[in-house]
Design a protein around this motif. Structure first.
Motif, PDB file in Angstrom:
ATOM      1  N   GLY A   1       4.640 -20.703  46.616  1.00 27.04           N
ATOM      2  CA  GLY A   1       3.401 -21.294  46.114  1.00 27.04           C
ATOM      3  C   GLY A   1       2.960 -20.685  44.799  1.00 27.04           C
ATOM      4  O   GLY A   1       2.547 -21.398  43.874  1.00 27.04           O
ATOM      5  N   ARG A   2       3.069 -19.364  44.691  1.00 30.12           N
ATOM      6  CA  ARG A   2       2.687 -18.687  43.449  1.00 30.12           C
ATOM      7  C   ARG A   2       3.622 -19.054  42.302  1.00 30.12           C
ATOM      8  O   ARG A   2       3.176 -19.274  41.178  1.00 30.12           O
ATOM      9  CB  ARG A   2       2.687 -17.180  43.635  1.00 30.12           C
ATOM     10  CG  ARG A   2       1.354 -16.661  44.103  1.00 30.12           C
ATOM     11  CD  ARG A   2       1.397 -15.180  44.115  1.00 30.12           C
ATOM     12  NE  ARG A   2       1.679 -14.843  45.515  1.00 30.12           N
ATOM     13  CZ  ARG A   2       1.527 -13.670  46.044  1.00 30.12           C
ATOM     14  NH1 ARG A   2       1.164 -12.670  45.301  1.00 30.12           N
ATOM     15  NH2 ARG A   2       1.749 -13.463  47.309  1.00 30.12           N
ATOM     16  N   VAL A   3       4.909 -19.095  42.605  1.00 30.00           N
ATOM     17  CA  VAL A   3       5.889 -19.469  41.580  1.00 30.00           C
ATOM     18  C   VAL A   3       5.612 -20.887  41.100  1.00 30.00           C
ATOM     19  O   VAL A   3       5.558 -21.160  39.892  1.00 30.00           O
ATOM     20  CB  VAL A   3       7.337 -19.347  42.127  1.00 30.00           C
ATOM     21  CG1 VAL A   3       8.338 -19.972  41.187  1.00 30.00           C
ATOM     22  CG2 VAL A   3       7.674 -17.888  42.397  1.00 30.00           C
ATOM     23  N   LEU A   4       5.427 -21.795  42.031  1.00 34.55           N
ATOM     24  CA  LEU A   4       5.177 -23.184  41.681  1.00 34.55           C
ATOM     25  C   LEU A   4       3.878 -23.333  40.888  1.00 34.55           C
ATOM     26  O   LEU A   4       3.832 -24.034  39.871  1.00 34.55           O
ATOM     27  CB  LEU A   4       5.140 -24.045  42.947  1.00 34.55           C
ATOM     28  CG  LEU A   4       5.129 -25.546  42.734  1.00 34.55           C
ATOM     29  CD1 LEU A   4       6.336 -25.995  41.928  1.00 34.55           C
ATOM     30  CD2 LEU A   4       5.099 -26.260  44.079  1.00 34.55           C
ATOM     31  N   ALA A   5       2.824 -22.657  41.309  1.00 36.88           N
ATOM     32  CA  ALA A   5       1.548 -22.737  40.595  1.00 36.88           C
ATOM     33  C   ALA A   5       1.669 -22.217  39.163  1.00 36.88           C
ATOM     34  O   ALA A   5       1.124 -22.815  38.225  1.00 36.88           O
ATOM     35  CB  ALA A   5       0.478 -21.946  41.348  1.00 36.88           C
ATOM     36  N   THR A   6       2.400 -21.136  38.989  1.00 38.86           N
ATOM     37  CA  THR A   6       2.597 -20.583  37.655  1.00 38.86           C
ATOM     38  C   THR A   6       3.363 -21.561  36.775  1.00 38.86           C
ATOM     39  O   THR A   6       2.992 -21.800  35.622  1.00 38.86           O
ATOM     40  CB  THR A   6       3.349 -19.239  37.734  1.00 38.86           C
ATOM     41  OG1 THR A   6       2.578 -18.333  38.523  1.00 38.86           O
ATOM     42  CG2 THR A   6       3.601 -18.659  36.356  1.00 38.86           C
ATOM     43  N   LEU A   7       4.420 -22.147  37.328  1.00 35.42           N
ATOM     44  CA  LEU A   7       5.209 -23.097  36.544  1.00 35.42           C
ATOM     45  C   LEU A   7       4.420 -24.363  36.218  1.00 35.42           C
ATOM     46  O   LEU A   7       4.560 -24.914  35.133  1.00 35.42           O
ATOM     47  CB  LEU A   7       6.507 -23.448  37.277  1.00 35.42           C
ATOM     48  CG  LEU A   7       7.552 -22.336  37.282  1.00 35.42           C
ATOM     49  CD1 LEU A   7       8.710 -22.691  38.204  1.00 35.42           C
ATOM     50  CD2 LEU A   7       8.045 -22.065  35.874  1.00 35.42           C
ATOM     51  N   ILE A   8       3.598 -24.810  37.135  1.00 33.70           N
ATOM     52  CA  ILE A   8       2.752 -25.970  36.848  1.00 33.70           C
ATOM     53  C   ILE A   8       1.811 -25.638  35.689  1.00 33.70           C
ATOM     54  O   ILE A   8       1.625 -26.452  34.778  1.00 33.70           O
ATOM     55  CB  ILE A   8       1.958 -26.409  38.096  1.00 33.70           C
ATOM     56  CG1 ILE A   8       2.899 -26.994  39.141  1.00 33.70           C
ATOM     57  CG2 ILE A   8       0.885 -27.427  37.718  1.00 33.70           C
ATOM     58  CD1 ILE A   8       2.249 -27.212  40.502  1.00 33.70           C
ATOM     59  N   GLY A   9       1.243 -24.451  35.698  1.00 33.00           N
ATOM     60  CA  GLY A   9       0.370 -24.035  34.606  1.00 33.00           C
ATOM     61  C   GLY A   9       1.089 -23.962  33.269  1.00 33.00           C
ATOM     62  O   GLY A   9       0.556 -24.352  32.240  1.00 33.00           O
TER      63      GLY A   9
ATOM     64  N   ALA B   1       7.906 -28.679  37.302  1.00 32.78           N
ATOM     65  CA  ALA B   1       7.764 -27.314  37.810  1.00 32.78           C
ATOM     66  C   ALA B   1       8.544 -27.133  39.112  1.00 32.78           C
ATOM     67  O   ALA B   1       9.225 -26.121  39.306  1.00 32.78           O
ATOM     68  CB  ALA B   1       6.291 -26.989  38.026  1.00 32.78           C
ATOM     69  N   GLU B   2       8.446 -28.106  39.995  1.00 30.80           N
ATOM     70  CA  GLU B   2       9.165 -28.023  41.265  1.00 30.80           C
ATOM     71  C   GLU B   2      10.674 -28.024  41.040  1.00 30.80           C
ATOM     72  O   GLU B   2      11.415 -27.243  41.647  1.00 30.80           O
ATOM     73  CB  GLU B   2       8.749 -29.179  42.165  1.00 30.80           C
ATOM     74  CG  GLU B   2       9.176 -29.011  43.594  1.00 30.80           C
ATOM     75  CD  GLU B   2       8.554 -30.058  44.500  1.00 30.80           C
ATOM     76  OE1 GLU B   2       8.127 -29.665  45.589  1.00 30.80           O
ATOM     77  OE2 GLU B   2       8.499 -31.245  44.125  1.00 30.80           O
ATOM     78  N   ASP B   3      11.144 -28.883  40.140  1.00 32.16           N
ATOM     79  CA  ASP B   3      12.573 -28.918  39.823  1.00 32.16           C
ATOM     80  C   ASP B   3      13.038 -27.597  39.217  1.00 32.16           C
ATOM     81  O   ASP B   3      14.104 -27.080  39.566  1.00 32.16           O
ATOM     82  CB  ASP B   3      12.883 -30.065  38.856  1.00 32.16           C
ATOM     83  CG  ASP B   3      12.787 -31.430  39.507  1.00 32.16           C
ATOM     84  OD1 ASP B   3      12.763 -31.509  40.753  1.00 32.16           O
ATOM     85  OD2 ASP B   3      12.728 -32.435  38.759  1.00 32.16           O
ATOM     86  N   ALA B   4      12.244 -27.053  38.302  1.00 30.35           N
ATOM     87  CA  ALA B   4      12.614 -25.795  37.652  1.00 30.35           C
ATOM     88  C   ALA B   4      12.678 -24.648  38.663  1.00 30.35           C
ATOM     89  O   ALA B   4      13.612 -23.838  38.642  1.00 30.35           O
ATOM     90  CB  ALA B   4      11.620 -25.466  36.545  1.00 30.35           C
ATOM     91  N   ALA B   5      11.705 -24.589  39.554  1.00 31.78           N
ATOM     92  CA  ALA B   5      11.692 -23.536  40.564  1.00 31.78           C
ATOM     93  C   ALA B   5      12.890 -23.660  41.503  1.00 31.78           C
ATOM     94  O   ALA B   5      13.538 -22.665  41.841  1.00 31.78           O
ATOM     95  CB  ALA B   5      10.391 -23.576  41.359  1.00 31.78           C
ATOM     96  N   GLN B   6      13.200 -24.880  41.908  1.00 30.79           N
ATOM     97  CA  GLN B   6      14.332 -25.097  42.801  1.00 30.79           C
ATOM     98  C   GLN B   6      15.648 -24.739  42.119  1.00 30.79           C
ATOM     99  O   GLN B   6      16.498 -24.077  42.705  1.00 30.79           O
ATOM    100  CB  GLN B   6      14.359 -26.552  43.274  1.00 30.79           C
ATOM    101  CG  GLN B   6      15.439 -26.833  44.296  1.00 30.79           C
ATOM    102  CD  GLN B   6      15.254 -26.042  45.572  1.00 30.79           C
ATOM    103  OE1 GLN B   6      14.145 -25.861  46.050  1.00 30.79           O
ATOM    104  NE2 GLN B   6      16.338 -25.555  46.125  1.00 30.79           N
ATOM    105  N   GLU B   7      15.824 -25.160  40.875  1.00 33.63           N
ATOM    106  CA  GLU B   7      17.056 -24.847  40.155  1.00 33.63           C
ATOM    107  C   GLU B   7      17.211 -23.350  39.926  1.00 33.63           C
ATOM    108  O   GLU B   7      18.316 -22.812  40.033  1.00 33.63           O
ATOM    109  CB  GLU B   7      17.098 -25.605  38.832  1.00 33.63           C
ATOM    110  CG  GLU B   7      17.352 -27.094  39.037  1.00 33.63           C
ATOM    111  CD  GLU B   7      17.393 -27.862  37.738  1.00 33.63           C
ATOM    112  OE1 GLU B   7      17.700 -27.256  36.686  1.00 33.63           O
ATOM    113  OE2 GLU B   7      17.139 -29.069  37.773  1.00 33.63           O
ATOM    114  N   ALA B   8      16.120 -22.679  39.625  1.00 35.45           N
ATOM    115  CA  ALA B   8      16.179 -21.229  39.435  1.00 35.45           C
ATOM    116  C   ALA B   8      16.550 -20.527  40.737  1.00 35.45           C
ATOM    117  O   ALA B   8      17.349 -19.583  40.743  1.00 35.45           O
ATOM    118  CB  ALA B   8      14.836 -20.721  38.916  1.00 35.45           C
TER     119      ALA B   8
END
Length: 72
Positions: free
Chosen positions: A14-22, A30-37
């Motif tokens: 959740g924190r990772v996703l929230a940061t990427l959305i920001g 953001a969700e795609d980037a977090a998943q790929e990482a």
């Protein structure tokens, strides 16, 4: 079976996703980037665990140095 890594992933997602959305300003991106990482890091850890200190390890280390900083 839930591993320690699974617990950390669930706790921090959740924190990772929230940061990427920001940073990115787009939920889907953001969700795609977090998943790929996450997938890239898992592949890296598997490769490190499966290679010995021989030529395979040296090849992997050379490839990893070619990646942009922060990818692994």
């Amino acid at each position: 079976m839930v591993t320690a890594l699974d617990g950390i992933f669930r706790a921090e997602w959740g924190r990772v996703l929230a940061t990427l959305i920001g940073v990115l300003g787009d939920f889907d991106l953001a969700e795609d980037a977090a998943q790929e990482a996450t997938e890239a890091r898992a592949a890296y850890l598997r490769a490190r665990a499966l290679t010995d200190d021989g030529p395979g390890r040296r090849f992997l280390d050379r490839r990893l140095t070619e990646l942009p900083h922060g990818v692994v």
